[in-house]
Design an enzyme around this catalytic site. Structure first.
Site, PDB file in Angstrom:
ATOM      1  N   PHE B 229       0.823  -1.215   0.000  1.00  0.00           N
ATOM      2  CA  PHE B 229       0.000   0.000   0.000  1.00  0.00           C
ATOM      3  C   PHE B 229       0.853   1.259   0.000  1.00  0.00           C
ATOM      4  CE2 PHE B 229      -1.887  -3.442   2.575  1.00  0.00           C
ATOM      5  CZ  PHE B 229      -2.813  -3.875   1.639  1.00  0.00           C
ATOM      6  N   ILE B 455       1.708  -8.180  -4.991  1.00  0.00           N
ATOM      7  CA  ILE B 455       1.393  -7.645  -3.664  1.00  0.00           C
ATOM      8  C   ILE B 455      -0.083  -7.849  -3.334  1.00  0.00           C
ATOM      9  CG2 ILE B 455       3.236  -5.937  -3.723  1.00  0.00           C
ATOM     10  CD1 ILE B 455       1.101  -3.833  -4.431  1.00  0.00           C
ATOM     11  N   THR B 613     -10.419 -10.099 -10.226  1.00  0.00           N
ATOM     12  CA  THR B 613      -9.396  -9.467  -9.380  1.00  0.00           C
ATOM     13  C   THR B 613      -9.577  -7.946  -9.375  1.00  0.00           C
ATOM     14  OG1 THR B 613      -7.868  -9.564 -11.256  1.00  0.00           O
ATOM     15  CG2 THR B 613      -7.685 -11.308  -9.601  1.00  0.00           C
ATOM     16  N   GLU B 684      -5.433   2.175  -6.769  1.00  0.00           N
ATOM     17  CA  GLU B 684      -5.627   3.256  -5.806  1.00  0.00           C
ATOM     18  C   GLU B 684      -6.938   3.992  -6.017  1.00  0.00           C
ATOM     19  OE1 GLU B 684      -1.016   4.540  -5.103  1.00  0.00           O
ATOM     20  OE2 GLU B 684      -1.879   4.775  -7.065  1.00  0.00           O
TER      21      GLU B 684
END
Lengths: 155, 717
Positions: B229, B455, B613, B684
């Site tokens: 993040f 990630i 996803t 984001e």
């Protein structure tokens, strides 16, 4: 160092640990069962969730030496890549994971949650799965996976 | 080929088979643990490590007295000071000593026995207290600090309504569940790092330059990273420490940050103070926007939270002025956190827009439609692709926005005040150069290689889908190898850039592989090829089918490989992703804890490669927005100069019970300018616009306008 017999995933392990070693560190560093994760080391995140005598606990808050005579089950003991537990399969099908680091703890909590019968509604699942943090926030998908697994369990 | 596909790394992750940085075995593994400064600024006046050294199992204790010397790192963003090089402390939590022991418990015990004396220096940790020392920021890596177009004074003068308001957002911490960890091994003059990182090449650049090692003597690996993040994008002191001590001691060494250390070791989202001027005519046309942002940076380095970036592009307006100032404080360097810049910035702008809508008596969605920007109002460039109008329409339809009563407090269910609010999401599209390689083996396996990270965004799943699309084969036939500096170079996995950047390179590599196969099979590289198992169908006028084993045997090769690369070139377009976020909240009349009941969000982000996803990225982002709006705040005790809640109980993350019904959709889109695959970034975007939608819904429910995040019970009493 204290000699100790730890029964994990149906296998007995004769090890020696200091009294201060947590069950989590014994699993990861001594038995090399790294599926159980360390996220906070103080009972806040749930990533270290394992079953002891069938109950879900935070293994970071339990000392290894106190688990003698008990049956410890970790994520490695419930299913494998080739033969996943129904809850593990539901997590994959529902995309109930992202980075995967909290996932073993979520899976162990979910298996217990289904067994405990805390799956009467999505709200009940949310409440009883709230001890396991997921920073990727795959929460909606986790609820769906637990719901699927609970329905399959009842059927 | 592309489409909803369950993640291929799912089975490894749900069974515990996926291995993260601190989970690799080594017979000679030692454990390192950090001693960190309890004060924010000081000179270390005395060091006594004797008691720590006497702990059984302790191998060595390092401080600035005996640590190896380092060189200034180059080649990648480094967020710390060089560790253990001098007797100065610049922030609470800075590493001041390191213990290495045979076992973790021994290292931890010894940490408590290292004695350091500090002569405190004056230190300010409150950026508002040093606002007058704030400086104009030099051009940041995300754009110029200040921009201005049009005549702001004239725009204000011709307006019927001028809103002037101050907004603030809290300091927040990334808090991935995997704390940062580095396992370093020094063997035969080669340093190998297993690192929890969002960018192996960043770690490689910093470590090799700081340790003055030739590039080919350092290798960084990260097969899985347990969330980042933003916190694992820059390189930080703990990675340098692990590398330095592995070389010093030889063999293998593991350094895992504690949860408390994770609050001071790799940045945070800085708090912001944002001042908005928003001027509009009675008809609801914006005539002037001014957005001035102040945020802290560290005393030793610079990070600028570019909160006004969104205001530069969000609405058509003849006069837009934006400024960014940073004030130095005695903390670790702030760093990007999902979502940086527009994340805190769009909160201010979008609440301001709601305030002006209320003042004008115009529906908040209608006001946004009246000021829709057809081109980038600051640069004048056309947008690469912009489907925001469709987002508004589809979001409003799904939410039932047309039924919203205008008056605040008019939706009520028993003791619950209900409110509906909405906001626009805008996020700049970040892109990095990337390279990839694709290799076809005689048994039909296609191995794609690119040094990016997984990630949690689905990289292992998506890249094979893209390669399979080019080669015409099922995605199961393709595997991705990633997270290794020995593989083709990519940017870091940050800024929502990996799918579009690395995906474009993977597509280019697969196309090059297809051309090479066509050439080898028929002599014509332009012939169309299609792979299915070990059958290669080549269409060149006639259709020919080859068996790979026979073809490769005839050619005398085991495999055929080709490379591809991609780099961002087009700069004639303004590139952003967009979204419309609608929120419903409930606030109890007696105990006014705001709760989110549902969120609807529709996005314009270019082509979506894997809807399964991608949905997870957006629902995850929405929950991040709930955290930003209602929960997350790192409080600093300015007397002590430290964060007070350095744990996951005091720092409140959203839990499952905080999550309402989430309805997410994408506008069907292909962006021919932003990337080679039609995609822009999404990771984001989902966390942008949520907090203002919730704040606006809270206002609609209660009539209370809250201009600071997170919104607390006491704001609504």
């Amino acid at each position: 160092m204290i000699p100790l017999v730890l029964r994990v995933n149906g296998r007995e392990h004769r090890i020696e640990v200091e009294a201060r070693v947590t069950l989590l560190d014994a699993l990861r560093d001594v038995l090399h069962l790294t599926g159980t994760k360390k996220g906070c080391d103080r009972g806040e995140c749930g990533a270290c969730t394992v079953h002891v005598d069938g109950e879900r606990i935070n293994s970071c808050l339990a000392l290894a030496v106190m688990q003698e005579g008990r049956e410890v089950t970790t994520v490695e003991g419930v299913g494998t890549v080739g033969a996943p537990h129904p809850v593990q399969a539901a997590f994959v099908a529902r995309d109930a994971l992202q980075c995967g680091y909290c996932t073993p703890g979520q899976v162990m909590s979910a298996i217990a949650c289904v067994r405990e019968g805390h799956t009467g509604s999505d709200d009940e699942i949310r409440e009883w799965m709230s001890g396991n943090l997921c920073r990727c926030a795959a929460y909606e998908q986790i609820v769906a996976a637990v719901r699927d697994a609970a329905e399959a369990h009842r059927a | 080929m592309t489409g909803a596909r369950p993640r291929v790394d799912g089975p490894a992750k749900v069974t515990g088979a996926a291995r993260y940085a601190a989970e690799w075995r080594a017979a000679d593994l030692r454990h390192a643990a950090l001693v960190t400064s309890p004060v924010p600024a000081a000179t270390i006046t005395a060091v006594d490590t004797s008691a720590a050294e006497r702990v059984p199992g302790v191998v060595a204790v390092f401080t600035h007295h005996n640590a190896p010397r380092l060189r200034p790192p180059v080649g990648a963003p480094y967020g710390g000071r060089l560790p253990l090089q001098d007797n100065r402390v610049h922030y609470e939590g800075e590493p001041v000593a390191v213990v290495v022991a045979e076992r973790l418990e021994q290292a931890r015990e010894a940490v408590g026995l290292v004695r350091l004396d500090y002569a405190p220096l004056s230190a300010e940790t409150d950026f508002r207290a040093v606002a007058d020392t704030a400086v104009p920021t030099p051009p940041a890596r995300w754009g110029p600090a200040d921009t201005t177009v049009g005549d702001l004074a004239a725009g204000i003068a011709e307006a019927d309504v001028v809103l002037r308001a101050e907004y603030s957002t809290a300091a927040r911490h990334h808090s991935p569940i995997e704390t940062s960890a580095t396992q370093a091994e020094w063997r035969d003059g080669v340093l190998t790092l297993r690192d929890a990182t969002q960018g192996v090449f960043n770690v490689h650049a910093v470590v090799s330059s700081a340790l003055d090692l030739p590039a080919d003597r350092v290798r960084v690996l990260a097969e899985y990273t347990g969330g980042g993040f933003g916190s694992k994008g820059y390189v930080w002191p703990h990675q340098v420490i692990a590398a330095m001590l592995a070389r010093e001691l030889g063999g293998a060494l593991r350094l895992v940050l504690t949860r408390a250390q994770s609050f001071t070791s790799h940045g945070y989202q800085p708090p912001t103070r944002q001042r908005l001027v928003l001027a509009a005519t009675a008809e609801g046309r914006f005539t002037a926007i001014r957005h001035d942002s102040l945020s802290p940076t560290s005393t030793y380095g610079e990070y600028v939270e570019m909160t006004a970036n969104g205001s530069r592009v969000a609405y058509a307006c003849p006069a837009i002025t934006t400024t960014h100032r940073v004030a130095p404080v005695a903390t670790v360097l702030p760093t990007p956190m999902r979502a940086p810049h527009e994340g805190p910035g769009m909160f201010a702008l979008e609440v301001a827009v709601d305030e002006v809508a209320c003042e004008l008596g115009i529906d908040p969605l209608e006001l946004r439609l009246r000021n829709h920007a057809e081109v980038d109002p600051t640069s004048g460039k056309p947008f690469s692709t912009k489907g925001l109008l469709a987002c508004y329409a589809e979001g409003a339809r799904r939410f039932g926005w047309a039924d919203r009563p205008r008056a605040t407090g008019s939706l009520r269910e028993g003791d619950q005040l209900i409110g509906w609010g909405m906001a626009t999401a805008v996020m700049a599209t970040m892109r990095f150069p990337a390279a990839a390689r694709a290799r076809l083996h005689a048994d039909g396996r296609v191995v794609v290689e690119a040094g990016c990270q997984e990630i949690g965004t689905g990289t292992y799943t998506i890249m094979p889908q893209l390669a399979a699309e080019v080669l015409g084969c099922p995605p199961e036939q393709v595997v991705l190898r990633l997270g290794d500096t020995a593989l083709p170079r990519t940017g870091m996995t940050a800024g929502s850039s990996t799918t579009l950047s690395v995906g474009s390179a993977v597509t280019a590599a697969a196309e090059a592989l297809a051309a090479r196969l066509a050439l080898l099979a028929t002599g014509d590289p332009t012939a169309a090829v299609r792979l299915d198992g070990i059958e290669l169908t080549v269409k060149n006028g006639a259709v020919e089918v080859f068996r790979l084993d026979e073809l490769f045997a005839r050619l005398g090769v085991d495999s055929v490989a080709a490379g591809g690369s991609w780099e961002p070139r087009e700069n004639q377009r303004s590139m952003h992703t967009f979204g419309a976020v609608f929120a419903e909240v409930a606030v109890d009349v007696d105990l006014p804890v705001p709760r989110v009941r549902r969120l609807v969000a529709v996005y314009s982000a270019g082509r979506i490669v894997n809807p399964l996803t991608a949905r997870g990225q957006m629902t995850g982002g929405l929950v991040w927005g709930i955290g930003q709006a209602l929960l997350e705040k790192s409080t600093t005790d300015h007397r002590l100069g430290r964060f007070v809640d350095k744990n996951l109980a005091g720092y409140r993350l959203p839990v499952n019970a905080d999550v309402p019904d989430l309805d997410v959709a994408f506008v069907e889109e292909y962006d021919p300018h932003a990337s080679g695959i039609g995609a822009r970034g999404i990771g984001e975007l989902g966390s942008v616009g949520v907090a203002p939608a919730i704040a606006n819904a809270v206002h609609h429910a209660t009539g209370k306008r809250v201009r600071s995040l997170p919104i607390a019970l006491e704001d609504l009493l």
